[in-house]
Write a protein that holds these residues in place. Structure first.
Motif, PDB file in Angstrom:
ATOM      1  N   ILE A 156       0.868  -1.176   0.000  1.00 50.01           N
ATOM      2  CA  ILE A 156       0.000   0.000   0.000  1.00 50.01           C
ATOM      3  C   ILE A 156       0.901   1.221   0.000  1.00 50.01           C
ATOM      4  O   ILE A 156       1.893   1.259   0.727  1.00 50.01           O
ATOM      5  N   ALA A 157       0.582   2.211  -0.819  1.00 49.00           N
ATOM      6  CA  ALA A 157       1.389   3.432  -0.870  1.00 49.00           C
ATOM      7  C   ALA A 157       0.868   4.428   0.155  1.00 49.00           C
ATOM      8  O   ALA A 157      -0.341   4.523   0.397  1.00 49.00           O
ATOM      9  N   ASN A 158       1.785   5.166   0.759  1.00 51.37           N
ATOM     10  CA  ASN A 158       1.375   6.220   1.684  1.00 51.37           C
ATOM     11  C   ASN A 158       2.254   7.445   1.524  1.00 51.37           C
ATOM     12  O   ASN A 158       3.388   7.352   1.040  1.00 51.37           O
ATOM     13  N   VAL A 159       1.721   8.587   1.901  1.00 52.51           N
ATOM     14  CA  VAL A 159       2.448   9.845   1.798  1.00 52.51           C
ATOM     15  C   VAL A 159       2.399  10.586   3.125  1.00 52.51           C
ATOM     16  O   VAL A 159       1.461  10.440   3.909  1.00 52.51           O
ATOM     17  N   THR A 160       3.433  11.386   3.351  1.00 50.33           N
ATOM     18  CA  THR A 160       3.453  12.365   4.431  1.00 50.33           C
ATOM     19  C   THR A 160       3.817  13.699   3.822  1.00 50.33           C
ATOM     20  O   THR A 160       4.906  13.853   3.256  1.00 50.33           O
ATOM     21  N   LYS A 161       2.902  14.663   3.896  1.00 49.90           N
ATOM     22  CA  LYS A 161       3.154  16.000   3.366  1.00 49.90           C
ATOM     23  C   LYS A 161       3.491  16.930   4.521  1.00 49.90           C
ATOM     24  O   LYS A 161       2.721  17.055   5.475  1.00 49.90           O
ATOM     25  N   VAL A 162       4.648  17.585   4.414  1.00 50.56           N
ATOM     26  CA  VAL A 162       5.106  18.495   5.466  1.00 50.56           C
ATOM     27  C   VAL A 162       5.246  19.883   4.873  1.00 50.56           C
ATOM     28  O   VAL A 162       5.938  20.082   3.873  1.00 50.56           O
ATOM     29  N   SER A 163       4.568  20.848   5.487  1.00 49.01           N
ATOM     30  CA  SER A 163       4.618  22.232   5.025  1.00 49.01           C
ATOM     31  C   SER A 163       4.445  23.141   6.239  1.00 49.01           C
ATOM     32  O   SER A 163       4.161  22.668   7.345  1.00 49.01           O
ATOM     33  N   PRO A 164       4.608  24.447   6.066  1.00 49.12           N
ATOM     34  CA  PRO A 164       4.396  25.362   7.207  1.00 49.12           C
ATOM     35  C   PRO A 164       3.014  25.250   7.821  1.00 49.12           C
ATOM     36  O   PRO A 164       2.815  25.595   8.984  1.00 49.12           O
ATOM     37  N   GLU A 165       2.049  24.736   7.049  1.00 50.11           N
ATOM     38  CA  GLU A 165       0.683  24.599   7.563  1.00 50.11           C
ATOM     39  C   GLU A 165       0.522  23.368   8.464  1.00 50.11           C
ATOM     40  O   GLU A 165      -0.488  23.239   9.160  1.00 50.11           O
ATOM     41  N   GLY A 166       1.494  22.468   8.439  1.00 50.88           N
ATOM     42  CA  GLY A 166       1.399  21.292   9.298  1.00 50.88           C
ATOM     43  C   GLY A 166       1.738  20.011   8.564  1.00 50.88           C
ATOM     44  O   GLY A 166       2.345  20.025   7.481  1.00 50.88           O
TER      45      GLY A 166
END
Length: 378
Positions: A156-166
Motif C-alpha cells: 500500500i502506498a502512503n504519503v506524508t506532506k510536510v509544510s508550514p501549515e502542518g
C-alpha cells in the motif's frame, strides 16, 4: 543506543532489518544508519490462516523468523513492526489492526528487550495506526526548504506532506498490492511480482480499465485515512475488470499508472520516494511524469531500508517515554507513546523519561567531540 528495526511489509516479499545508532540531543533525534538488509520471507508463512490454530502457528512462525533474523545483528534493543495480518476500516474509521510476529520469540532468540505492537495504541486513541511513517517523515522534513512529501511505495502506498501549515499523512491506495495480485494470477502463480516492470513496460494503459479503477470511492475520502489488502486484492480486480478482456501487459501497465496517479495526487513539492516500488523502473518512470521524484537515498536514508529504520526510531522513542505518533497524520486524539515492551534475558532498565519534546531528526553520523581536532597532513 543501537536499535535493530524489523518489519515485513504487506507485499510479504522479505523481512527487512535495519540497525541504527540513535541518540537524543535536546529536541533532536540523531539517527545514524549502520546497516540494513532484506531477508527472504519464509514461503510456508505466506499461507492465509483458516482457523485459530492456523493463526496461532503463523504468529509464532513469523516471530521465530523475525528472531532468527534479528539474532544475526548486534544491538541494545529490538523494535518490530511485525507483519500486518488484518487492518479493519469501516466508514472511514479504523476499528482494529493486527500485526503478527510474537515478540517473545524475538526476545528469546536475541536476549534483548523487544518493543512491538506499535499501531494498536494509536487505534485505541481513535487513530488509524497508519501511516506511522509520518512520525519519521514529520521530524525528518521539519526543516526542509519548501514543501516536501515523503512517499512510501510498499504493498500500500502512503504519503506524508510536510509544510508550514502542518503535517498530513494517509494511504493513497495500492502501491504494489494490485500489481502483485495481477502478476500472480496472470502467470498461474509462477511469478508473484512484475520484476523490473518487465510486463508493464511492454504494455499500454487501457483507458476504460483505468477509469473503472479510479472510480473507487476510497480516493475521494478525506485524510486521515488508511486502507489495506482487505480492500485492494485479487477479488477486487475480478470485480473491477468483470466483462473486460485485457492483455496481460496492458493490465500491468494500467495498474502501474493507477499507482502512479493516485500516489502523485497526494504529493506536493519535492517527492522523496522509498519502498520496494522504487525498484520498479516502470512505476518510477510513471511517477516522474507527474511529480519531481527523488530516492530517499539522496537524503541519507536508503530507500530499501527506510521502513525498518522507522521501526528502530519508533522503538527508541518509546524506550525514552516519548510519543511516537503524529495525531494530524493518523487521526488519533493526541500524542501517545506506542508499543508494548517484552523483556529480554535481563529485566529492562529504561532511562529516565525524556522531558523535552522531539521536534527534529538528523540523519547521518553524529559529530564526535574529537571530530573537530586538527588532522595530520598527508
Amino acid at each position: 543506543m543501537r536499535v535493530i528495526g524489523l518489519i515485513s511489509g504487506t507485499s510479504m516479499d522479505a523481512i527487512d532489518v535495519a540497525v541504527a545508532e540513535l541518540s537524543l540531543d535536546g529536541p533532536t533525534v540523531h539517527l545514524e544508519p549502520v546497516e540494513h538488509a532484506g531477508h527472504p520471507f519464509p514461503e510456508h508463512l505466506r499461507e492465509q490462516p483458516n482457523s485459530a490454530a492456523d493463526l496461532c502457528a503463523l504468529d509464532i512462525g513469523i516471530g521465530r523468523a523475525f528472531g532468527e533474523v534479528a539474532a544475526r545483528y548486534r544491538g541494545d534493543l529490538v523494535a518490530s513492526l511485525g507483519q500486518t495480518a488484518h487492518h479493519e476500516v469501516e466508514g472511514g474509521r479504523c476499528l482494529g489492526t493486527l500485526q503478527l510476529g510474537r515478540p517473545a520469540w524475538i526476545a528469546e532468540a536475541t536476549g534483548l528487550p523487544v518493543i512491538s505492537d506499535f499501531r494498536s495504541r494509536d487505534v485505541a486513541a481513535g487513530g488509524h495506526g497508519a501511516p506511522l511513517a509520518s512520525t519519521l517523515d514529520a521530524l525528518w522534513l521539519a526543516d526542509f526548504d519548501g514543501p516536501a512529501t515523503a512517499l512510501n511505495l510498499g504493498g500500500i502506498a502512503n504519503v506524508t506532506k510536510v509544510s508550514p501549515e502542518g503535517v498530513i499523512a494517509f494511504d493513497t491506495g495500492p502501491g504494489n498490492a494490485l500489481l502483485d495480485a495481477a502478476m500472480t494470477v496472470l502467470t498461474g502463480g509462477r511469478r508473484t511480482q512484475d520484476t523490473d516492470g518487465e510486463f508493464a513496460r511492454r504494455g499500454r494503459v487501457d483507458a476504460e480499465l483505468l477509469d473503472r479503477l479510479l472510480a473507487d470511492p476510497y480516493y475521494a475520502l478525506p485524510a486521515p485515512k488508511s486502507t489495506g489488502k482487505e480492500h485492494f486484492n485479487r477479488a477486487y480486480l475480478d470485480r473491477v475488470a468483470d466483462g473486460m478482456t485485457v492483455q496481460a501487459e496492458d493490465f500491468l501497465a494500467t495498474l502501474t499508472e493507477l499507482t502512479a496517479r493516485t500516489a502523485a495526487a497526494g504529493c506536493e513539492g519535492v517527492v522523496i520516494g522509498s519502498g520496494g516500488g522504487m525498484r520498479n523502473p516502470a512505476l518510477v518512470e510513471s511517477l516522474r511524469r507527474h511529480v519531481d521524484l527523488r530516492p530517499s537515498d539522496e537524503f541519507g536514508l536508503p530507500a530499501d531500508g527506510k521502513e525498518a529504520y522507522l521501526a528502530a526510531l519508533l522503538g527508541f522513542l518509546t524506550w525514552h517515554g516519548l510519543p511516537a505518533n503524529v495525531p494530524s497524520a493518523t487521526g488519533a486524539a493526541g500524542p501517545r507513546p506506542l508499543g508494548s515492551i517484552t523483556p529480554g534475558r535481563f529485566p529492562p532498565r529504561l532511562p529516565e523519561p525524556a522531558v523535552t519534546a522531539v521536534r527534529g531528526l538528523r540523519i547521518g553520523r553524529r559529530p564526535r567531540p574529537w571530530d573537530g581536532g586538527p588532522r595530520a597532513r598527508t
